[in-house]
Design an enzyme around this catalytic site. Structure first.
Site, PDB file in Angstrom:
ATOM      1  N   ASP A  31       0.834  -1.200   0.000  1.00 35.02           N
ATOM      2  CA  ASP A  31       0.000   0.000   0.000  1.00 35.02           C
ATOM      3  C   ASP A  31       0.876   1.259   0.000  1.00 35.02           C
ATOM      4  O   ASP A  31       2.105   1.182   0.126  1.00 35.02           O
ATOM      5  CB  ASP A  31      -0.966  -0.014   1.202  1.00 35.02           C
ATOM      6  CG  ASP A  31      -0.270  -0.504   2.467  1.00 35.02           C
ATOM      7  OD1 ASP A  31       0.861  -0.056   2.712  1.00 35.02           O
ATOM      8  OD2 ASP A  31      -0.854  -1.346   3.198  1.00 35.02           O
ATOM      9  N   ASP A 188       0.574   4.848 -20.080  1.00 39.61           N
ATOM     10  CA  ASP A 188       0.334   3.453 -20.417  1.00 39.61           C
ATOM     11  C   ASP A 188      -0.208   3.336 -21.842  1.00 39.61           C
ATOM     12  O   ASP A 188      -1.080   4.107 -22.239  1.00 39.61           O
ATOM     13  CB  ASP A 188      -0.696   2.890 -19.419  1.00 39.61           C
ATOM     14  CG  ASP A 188      -0.892   1.402 -19.539  1.00 39.61           C
ATOM     15  OD1 ASP A 188       0.067   0.667 -19.290  1.00 39.61           O
ATOM     16  OD2 ASP A 188      -2.019   0.971 -19.876  1.00 39.61           O
ATOM     17  N   GLU A 249       5.010   4.712 -22.669  1.00 41.94           N
ATOM     18  CA  GLU A 249       5.180   3.291 -22.933  1.00 41.94           C
ATOM     19  C   GLU A 249       4.599   3.074 -24.323  1.00 41.94           C
ATOM     20  O   GLU A 249       3.387   2.956 -24.505  1.00 41.94           O
ATOM     21  CB  GLU A 249       4.409   2.431 -21.918  1.00 41.94           C
ATOM     22  CG  GLU A 249       4.646   0.948 -22.144  1.00 41.94           C
ATOM     23  CD  GLU A 249       3.414   0.053 -22.024  1.00 41.94           C
ATOM     24  OE1 GLU A 249       3.586  -1.160 -21.911  1.00 41.94           O
ATOM     25  OE2 GLU A 249       2.277   0.548 -22.068  1.00 41.94           O
TER      26      GLU A 249
HETATM   27  C1  GLC Z   1       0.736  -1.801 -20.223  1.00 41.98           C
HETATM   28  C2  GLC Z   1       1.063  -2.212 -18.807  1.00 41.98           C
HETATM   29  C3  GLC Z   1       0.552  -3.599 -18.583  1.00 41.98           C
HETATM   30  C4  GLC Z   1      -0.949  -3.594 -18.784  1.00 41.98           C
HETATM   31  C5  GLC Z   1      -1.319  -3.037 -20.152  1.00 41.98           C
HETATM   32  C6  GLC Z   1      -2.769  -2.704 -20.235  1.00 41.98           C
HETATM   33  O1  GLC Z   1       1.397  -2.564 -21.169  1.00 41.98           O
HETATM   34  O2  GLC Z   1       2.438  -2.091 -18.583  1.00 41.98           O
HETATM   35  O3  GLC Z   1       0.873  -4.072 -17.306  1.00 41.98           O
HETATM   36  O4  GLC Z   1      -1.424  -4.906 -18.680  1.00 41.98           O
HETATM   37  O5  GLC Z   1      -0.645  -1.840 -20.425  1.00 41.98           O
HETATM   38  O6  GLC Z   1      -3.058  -1.567 -19.471  1.00 41.98           O
END
Ligand code: GLC
Length: 497
Positions: A31, A188, A249
């Site tokens: 947490d 993300d 990402e």
């Molecule tokens: C990204 C995250 C992964 C997640 C996916 C969907 O790749 O790093 O953990 O499952 O997005 O949000």
């Protein structure tokens, strides 16, 4: 000491997977209060920032990457007050805080989806041939016969970014966390969000489409329209003081495509996953480093280096043992740019390969038999029974007692102390994270680089000890050295000329 707007350029960022990091209330799930309790540990480790994987309200269908309320903390992780206290304490220790933003999809428990606000998602009368990244079709049918798109699990419906209400909502979410003092965002699936007009079929079945298509783009990733979103976000980040940043990402087909996400109009950085994918071999490392540096030049921003994260097998296991992992880490920490560490790698944790299937929680396991749970096992803090946890959400291997933070604390040869020493040197010699890089002549299977005048990094990935003629005082080495000038296999040495 906070205040340098360019802090992210050579920062060492520590990824916290909140569920597995540290548990303050003893319910078996990590947490935010647990993170706060360990700020002393992180400060002693010497990191510049933490990146918190999602801690928002979530039914946890995908470990929190399924967000039901983007402006609140899930009770399992604490409260907004805990978050504020964490940020305040982190800043008091000169540690910045990056949070994860998940804009491609929400949870199916999000009030919009629950209220049937279909125009904010992607509903169609008939599905096309798109496949979910986690396996199976990317469409699920609802009661009235229509279908909604989910590039990930069915519990993660894709948001409709053609809808101005969705865009406005996320601008508000950015501001909400910026107002609370966050220093940045990890975006993300930053290459998702915008889909090709008309949702055309891919025309290829069998196996994950995105991987099969190689260089050709699938119609749901890396569409030009996504850049418009980042051009809307950047002025928001820039309107706050102190160098607020965003790191993407983005899995795209080439460095040139990745470069389009970065720059003064869009995002600050994008993860360079190629380094993480490279084999433990001097040649592969060199190829990736050269390519990454070229890419960095292209965008005018230093690259990022990653060896492990919550989605890939830990690098101790991937590279074939702790010695190699330590050697790869010392290489990474001497490269120009920022380095992202994943919680537990400083303890030399391996991937847990033998989790019983019934305990695995990754939706990818259920849909295509691949599980990312093995890198998400809670961190061992003490060597006593339970290793610092009561009934952890995934079982911790008993032999990790030897790898616990407590067991490694005072052992000069421990991996924890190697990371501490490396980060300390990185602070003392800013050239290690910045500056220039020059390749030096070296025997086969050996990589030798000079970082700014005088700092030399040598890695031997061969099977035999390598004799190198590089005089200098040893600043740090990833494993025991033999005689002067001889580097054992699977070892990296930092030398000062
Ligand atoms: C990204 C995250 C992964 C997640 C996916 C969907 O790749 O790093 O953990 O499952 O997005 O949000």
């Amino acid at each position: 000491m906070l205040g340098n707007d360019d802090w992210w350029r050579d920062a060492v960022v520590y990824q916290v997977y909140p569920r597995s990091f540290a548990d303050a209330d003893g319910d078996g799930t990590g947490d935010l209060a647990g993170v706060r309790d360990r700020l002393g540990y992180l400060s002693e480790l010497g990191v510049d920032a933490i990146w918190l994987s999602p801690f928002y309200t979530s039914p946890m269908a995908d470990g929190g990457y399924d967000v039901a309320d983007y402006r609140d903390v899930d009770p399992m992780f604490g409260s907004l007050a805990d978050f504020d206290a964490l940020v305040a304490d982190a800043h008091a220790r000169d540690i910045r805080v990056i949070v994860d933003l998940v804009p491609n999809h929400s949870s199916d428990r999000h009030p919009w989806f629950q209220a049937g606000l279909r125009e904010r998602y992607i509903f169609r009368d008939k599905p096309n041939d798109w496949e979910s990244i986690f396996g199976g079709p990317a469409w699920t049918q609802v009661e009235d016969g229509s279908w909604y798109l989910h590039l990930f699990a069915p519990e993660q419906p894709d948001l409709n970014w053609d809808n101005p209400e969705v865009r406005a909502e996320f601008r508000g979410i950015l501001r909400f966390w910026l107002d609370r003092g966050v220093d940045g965002f990890r975006i993300d699936v930053a290459h998702g969000m915008v889909k090709a007009e008309g949702l055309p079929d891919v025309g290829q079945k069998d196996g994950p489409q995105a991987e099969m298509l190689g260089d050709e783009q699938v119609p749901y990733f890396d569409q030009d329209g996504v850049h418009e979103i980042y051009r809307e976000w950047r002025p928001i980040l820039d309107s706050y003081p102190g160098g607020r940043m965003a790191v993407a990402e983005a899995w795209v087909s080439s460095p040139e495509r990745l470069a389009r996400y970065i720059g003064p109009q869009e995002l600050h950085q994008a993860f360079n996953f190629e380094f993480m994918m490279a084999d433990f071999h001097a040649k592969s490392f060199r190829a990736v480093i050269e390519k990454s540096l070229k890419e960095a030049e292209l965008v005018g921003a230093p690259t990022t280096w990653v060896l492990s994260n919550h989605d890939k097998p830990r690098h101790v296991t991937r590279h074939g043992g702790l010695a190699r992992a330590r050697a790869a880490t010392l290489l990474m920490l001497a490269l120009p740019g920022s380095a992202y560490l994943y919680n537990g790698e400083e303890l030399g944790l391996p991937e847990v390969l033998d989790l019983p299937d019934e305990l695995r929680q990754d939706p990818a396991f259920l849909r295509r038999g691949q599980s990312r749970d093995g890198c998400r096992v809670p961190l061992p803090w003490t060597s006593a029974d339970g290793l610092g946890w009561r009934d952890p959400w995934l079982p911790i291997p008993a032999e990790w007692a030897e790898l616990s933070a407590e067991a490694q604390q005072d052992d000069p040869g421990s991996t924890l102390n190697l990371y501490r020493a490396a980060l300390k040197l990185r602070k003392r010699h800013p050239a290690l994270g910045g500056g220039t890089l020059r390749w030096l002549d070296s025997p086969k299977d050996v990589l030798a680089i000079e970082r700014d005048p005088g700092l030399i990094v040598v890695l031997n990935t061969g099977e035999e000890p390598a004799r190198v003629d590089l005089p200098g005082e040893v600043l740090l080495s990833s494993g025991p050295l033999m005689e002067d000038g001889v580097i054992p296999p699977d070892t990296t040495v930092w030398l000062q000329r």
